[in-house]
Design a protein around this motif. Structure first.
Motif, PDB file in Angstrom:
ATOM      1  N   TYR A 186      21.896  -3.344  27.939  1.00  0.00           N
ATOM      2  CA  TYR A 186      21.399  -2.636  27.727  1.00  0.00           C
ATOM      3  C   TYR A 186      21.218  -3.405  25.778  1.00  0.00           C
ATOM      4  O   TYR A 186      20.709  -2.790  24.696  1.00  0.00           O
TER       5      TYR A 186
ATOM      6  N   ASP B 290      18.028  -3.281  24.842  1.00  0.00           N
ATOM      7  CA  ASP B 290      17.203  -2.914  24.619  1.00  0.00           C
ATOM      8  C   ASP B 290      17.010  -2.099  23.312  1.00  0.00           C
ATOM      9  O   ASP B 290      17.942  -2.731  22.226  1.00  0.00           O
TER      10      ASP B 290
ATOM     11  N   TRP C 239      18.858   0.629  21.864  1.00  0.00           N
ATOM     12  CA  TRP C 239      20.839   0.423  21.674  1.00  0.00           C
ATOM     13  C   TRP C 239      20.895  -0.649  21.994  1.00  0.00           C
ATOM     14  O   TRP C 239      22.078  -1.018  21.605  1.00  0.00           O
TER      15      TRP C 239
END
Length: 471
Positions: free
Chosen positions: A55, A58, A61
């Motif tokens: 992540y 991401d 996140w």
């Protein structure tokens, strides 16, 4: 709509730790996923916790993932399992700490040779009196803080009896023409060294130029000195072309002042940031000479060495003018430096001499004792086992702190009086008894140098508190 409020306790129960990741996760979940059930929220957060690296890119996140991924630990450079062989001269007079430091230096993967001189004692990184050859790398702390510290001697065609008959005048010459520690000349003499391009090209050096100019011709504190004494040349077969006999002489010992100290500090910090070594070797961090930082340090180091030489030349110029006599001969050598030299097979190596005198075949140098014991003009024998090196002095047997705790001013004054030496300045930490017996040191390096002449100090000036001044 979710009627359950997610709490920090919930995240702790699924494995989160108190801190940034937990708080950020709660905030994102509340803002971005208010409609998920508590179970779905916890499942999502547990998935991120299980594999935060997935992540890190991401958009939403990434902050949580970055907080969960432990900071990458830079891998330490491993030392060799055992120290490479090296020769110790005068081992019986060298403290264990200095030998341990040299052992560590000989475990560096860049080390290719080494030697420990008979005046060696413990320092930072490489011991003082340590000589270390490396391949393609320079170690700022193996050079030392006082880059290019050196000895310089002038011999005069003046009867040495002047040391007794005109001692007050000679003391006044030292007081008028030398400065130590924080004291500098009100109007420093100009010198070509200040026009060197390194002062413009290298940022750290550029920032030190004004201070370097203000300290031109002055000496540092500690064990630095300027003194008058008697040189006795042992025979007429000397490099000076002078008859054997006694000569009035001036001897100085000092280095590159604030310029060298700041260069050393700056590049040592860079080396330690870029070359991570185990704790016991951290001060031996090196700079690769193929890198910009390595090349920059090499230029700055050489500038500092030449600056130290310029300071000595000005010291001796002032003394010569005051004496009204030009010197018959001059001897100069430096230590706390790194040289590009050839090893036995003919490969280029970087030879660091931290408190060690160059002693290649036929190379002249000066090895002082203390303020009350003889020094020696020497000619190197070019001994390969010592990496063409010899001691740079007698070497300490007592730390500065211990000297101040155990010695008394009357005790030192009596010692000096019996030796026939007058001292201007200095403190208990530079008393003659804090040093090794210079004769034993010289005896331990007979394979390294021949003695051309001896120097006996008579009037010594050093940096020191007024209460220790004899004159």
């Amino acid at each position: 709509m979710n009627t359950f409020t997610l709490t920090g306790k919930d995240l702790l129960e699924i494995g989160y730790k108190p801190g940034k990741a937990l708080g950020t996760a709660l905030s994102i979940m509340e803002t971005a996923y208010p409609d998920l059930s508590k179970e779905e929220q916890l499942t999502k957060l547990a998935t991120i916790l299980a594999s935060p690296a997935d992540y890190q890119q991401d958009e939403l996140w990434a902050p949580v993932a970055e907080a969960l991924v432990p900071p990458k630990q830079e891998e330490l450079i491993s030392l060799l399992p055992e120290a490479k062989e090296y020769v110790i001269y005068g081992a019986e007079g060298i403290e264990v700490g200095a030998i341990n430091q040299m052992d560590t230096a000989m475990r560096l993967p860049v080390s290719v040779g080494g030697a420990l001189m008979p005046d060696a004692h413990q320092g930072y990184g490489l011991p003082i009196g340590g000589v270390l050859a490396t391949k393609g790398a320079v170690i700022p702390y193996a050079v030392g803080v006082d880059i290019g510290c050196r000895m310089s001697m002038s011999l005069y065609a003046i009867d040495s009896g002047i040391l007794t008959t005109q001692s007050d005048q000679l003391k006044r010459i030292l007081l008028d023409n030398t400065r130590f520690g924080t004291a500098t000349f009100k109007n420093p003499k100009d010198h070509a060294i200040m026009e060197r391009p390194e002062f413009a090209a290298i940022p750290i050096v550029r920032s030190l130029k004004d201070r370097a100019y203000s300290q031109l011709g002055s000496s540092g504190g500690g064990n630095h000195f300027v003194e008058f004494g008697v040189v006795e040349l042992h025979n007429a077969e000397n490099e000076f072309g002078l008859p054997a006999g006694q000569y009035l002489s001036a001897l100085s010992h000092s280095g590159s002042r604030g310029l060298g100290a700041n260069i050393a500090g700056h590049y040592t910090k860079l080396a330690m940031q870029n070359c991570r070594l185990p704790q016991e070797a951290r001060h031996l961090a090196w700079l690769d000479l193929k890198t910009a930082e390595g090349q920059e340090y090499w230029l700055a180091m050489n500038l500092a060495g030449d600056y130290a030489s310029a300071c000595h030349h000005q010291i001796h110029e002032r003394l010569a003018i005051a004496l009204g006599e030009q010197p018959l001969a001059v001897v100069e050598n430096h230590h706390n430096f790194a040289w590009k030299e050839k090893d036995a097979p003919g490969n280029e190596v970087i030879v660091h001499r931290k408190g060690a005198t160059p002693a290649g075949q036929g190379v002249l140098g000066i090895i002082p004792g203390s303020m009350a014991t003889p020094g020696f003009i020497v000619r190197g024998k070019g001994e390969a086992n010592s990496l063409n090196s010899a001691s740079h002095g007698a070497g300490r047997v007592m730390s500065r702190t211990k000297a101040k705790q155990t010695l008394s001013l009357p005790q030192v004054q009596q010692f000096l009086q019996e030796a026939g030496v007058e001292v201007i300045g200095s403190g208990l930490d530079e008393a003659p008894m804090v040093y090794k017996d210079i004769r034993q040191v010289m005896n331990s390096q007979q394979d390294l140098v021949d003695v051309v002449g001896t120097f006996t100090p008579k009037i010594v000036r050093m940096c020191g508190d007024e209460k220790y001044m004899k004159y």
